[in-house]
Design an enzyme around this catalytic site. Structure first.
Site, PDB file in Angstrom:
ATOM      1  N   GLY A   1       4.376-135.258   2.052  1.00 53.65           N
ATOM      2  CA  GLY A   1       3.121-135.239   1.290  1.00 53.65           C
ATOM      3  C   GLY A   1       3.084-134.107   0.281  1.00 53.65           C
ATOM      4  N   LEU A   2       4.265-133.530  -0.012  1.00 51.10           N
ATOM      5  CA  LEU A   2       4.313-132.377  -0.921  1.00 51.10           C
ATOM      6  C   LEU A   2       4.986-132.736  -2.259  1.00 51.10           C
ATOM      7  CD1 LEU A   2       5.306-129.616   1.684  1.00 51.10           C
ATOM      8  CD2 LEU A   2       3.023-130.243   0.893  1.00 51.10           C
TER       9      LEU A   2
ATOM     10  N   SER B   1       9.562-136.580  -3.833  1.00 52.18           N
ATOM     11  CA  SER B   1      10.280-137.552  -4.673  1.00 52.18           C
ATOM     12  C   SER B   1       9.995-137.301  -6.154  1.00 52.18           C
ATOM     13  CB  SER B   1       9.959-138.995  -4.276  1.00 52.18           C
ATOM     14  OG  SER B   1       8.622-139.307  -4.553  1.00 52.18           O
TER      15      SER B   1
ATOM     16  N   ALA C   1       9.328-134.452  -7.535  1.00 53.79           N
ATOM     17  CA  ALA C   1      10.047-133.243  -7.950  1.00 53.79           C
ATOM     18  C   ALA C   1      11.520-133.576  -8.206  1.00 53.79           C
ATOM     19  CB  ALA C   1       9.913-132.160  -6.886  1.00 53.79           C
TER      20      ALA C   1
ATOM     21  N   ASP D   1       1.665-136.498  -8.711  1.00 53.13           N
ATOM     22  CA  ASP D   1       2.838-135.756  -8.230  1.00 53.13           C
ATOM     23  C   ASP D   1       3.771-135.410  -9.388  1.00 53.13           C
ATOM     24  OD1 ASP D   1       1.739-136.359  -5.806  1.00 53.13           O
ATOM     25  OD2 ASP D   1       3.539-137.223  -4.927  1.00 53.13           O
TER      26      ASP D   1
HETATM   27  O1  PMV Z   1       2.185-138.116  -0.230  1.00 53.21           O
HETATM   28  P1  PMV Z   1       2.436-137.805  -1.650  1.00 53.21           P
HETATM   29  O2  PMV Z   1       2.987-136.469  -1.907  1.00 53.21           O
HETATM   30  O3  PMV Z   1       3.290-138.867  -2.316  1.00 53.21           O
HETATM   31  O4  PMV Z   1       1.006-137.826  -2.401  1.00 53.21           O
HETATM   32  C1  PMV Z   1       0.375-139.060  -2.640  1.00 53.21           C
HETATM   33  C2  PMV Z   1      -0.997-138.902  -3.234  1.00 53.21           C
HETATM   34  C3  PMV Z   1      -1.759-140.229  -3.226  1.00 53.21           C
HETATM   35  O5  PMV Z   1      -3.040-139.958  -3.807  1.00 53.21           O
HETATM   36  C4  PMV Z   1      -1.993-140.742  -1.804  1.00 53.21           C
HETATM   37  C5  PMV Z   1      -1.052-141.322  -4.024  1.00 53.21           C
HETATM   38  C6  PMV Z   1      -1.062-141.112  -5.527  1.00 53.21           C
HETATM   39  O6  PMV Z   1      -0.219-141.730  -6.193  1.00 53.21           O
HETATM   40  O7  PMV Z   1      -1.900-140.365  -6.047  1.00 53.21           O
END
Ligand code: PMV
Length: 327
Positions: free
Chosen positions: A107-108, A111, A113, A150
């Site tokens: 969740g950081l 991918s 990066a 991201d």
């Molecule tokens: O889990 P990550 O780091 O891919 O963050 C996703 C963030 C979401 O809001 C859930 C999806 C998005 O594309 O914004």
């Protein structure tokens, strides 16, 4: 690994990110607040010539070529990135070697990066906008419907408010924000979680829209809190955001456990960050020492963690020669 004779033609990096508030809602046009983290990805373009572009990820045992486009998501994503990079890049196949200092599925923004660092390494002359377009081509393979948050964070770093289709507004907090990041140790799948929220929204639109409205209000208030240096207020909004994410069905018992430990250690706020379903928790601390104390509390319970600050939000480019030398 590169051979001892491999020489470097270009060198690039990109950072990870923590979503302070607004994940998932951001996919539907609601602003989100993001902090770039100092951990990230570095990539180097090697002079080795080959018949196809090759992406090599150190430590993951991964080696894909653009010709592997049909077999794996990674191969397809790399093919999409190279394809989006234009004829000049496409015409001179090279090896790109990547070093990743972010947990995949954490969740950081791991991918994104990688996508940004690879796009930069392949084409040192590319503009920031072109790099982001190319990294988005890569991200779409993994995430289906990425908001772009991201990729923006990986390319720019800093602390900012992001709105899908609009872009980002940098924020300048008057004081340093101290965070502890704790990992559940379970990888999350952004595509699966975004799809789960989409399905719930279709099934129960009023409920999900009410949650998104709640998150939207929190993001507005949290933006104000950041700009005023109201760190306690920001923490309270993060706590409230986590409750909305529970109601959205994207938290897990492990995430709630890691959140609970942080709050028990006095975190001003703690919530899951990113897509949920696993991954990491972001906890807001009063100081650097307090952030370290939260990490120690996690460690006692077997949870891995590390600290970051808003002052470190821009990833540093490692100096040339700082790469590990392969035997
Ligand atoms: O889990 P990550 O780091 O891919 O963050 C996703 C963030 C979401 O809001 C859930 C999806 C998005 O594309 O914004």
């Amino acid at each position: 690994m590169s051979s001892p004779s491999s020489t470097e033609q270009n060198h690039a990096s990109a950072g990870g990110k923590v979503i302070l508030l607004g994940e998932h809602a951001v996919v539907y046009g609601i602003p989100a607040l993001v902090l770039g983290v100092s951990r990230g990805v570095t990539a180097r373009l090697l002079a080795d010539t080959c018949t196809m572009h090759v992406l090599r990820i150190e430590g993951w045992g991964v080696d894909v070529a653009t010709g592997d486009c049909t077999t794996t998501d990674l191969g397809r994503a790399f093919g999409a990135l190279v394809g989006a990079s234009g004829v000049r890049v496409g015409a001179s196949p090279r090896v790109v070697e990547v070093h990743v200092d972010l947990p995949p599925g954490g969740g950081l923004g791991c991918s994104a990066a990688i996508g940004v660092a690879v796009a930069r390494a392949l084409d040192g002359a590319a503009s920031q906008a072109d790099v982001m377009d190319r990294a988005m081509a890569w991200e779409r393979i993994f995430h289906g419907n990425p908001s772009g948050i991201d990729v923006w964070a990986a390319a720019h770093g800093g602390i900012f408010s992001f709105t899908r289709g609009v872009g980002a507004t940098p924020l300048a907090p008057p004081c340093t924000l101290h965070l502890a990041i704790g990992s559940t140790g379970r990888a999350s799948g952004t595509k699966v979680m975004v799809e789960r929220v989409r399905a719930l929204k279709q099934e129960a639109p009023e409920r999900v829209n009410a949650i998104f409205e709640g998150i939207s209000g929190l993001v507005q208030n949290a933006t104000h809190a950041i700009l005023c240096g109201d760190v306690s207020g920001l923490g309270a909004h993060m706590n409230a955001n986590h409750e909305h994410l529970i109601n959205l069905g994207v938290s897990t018992p492990e995430l709630d456990f890691v959140v609970g430990l942080a709050r028990g250690a006095g975190a001003l706020g703690a919530k899951l960050t990113g897509a949920g379903g696993g991954g990491c928790v972001a906890a807001l601390a009063e100081s650097a020492e307090h952030a370290e104390a939260i990490v120690r509390r996690w460690n006692l319970a077997g949870v891995d963690g590390w600290t970051t600050t808003s002052a470190q939000a821009q990833v540093e480019m490692p100096p040339r020669g700082a790469w590990p030398v392969h035997p």
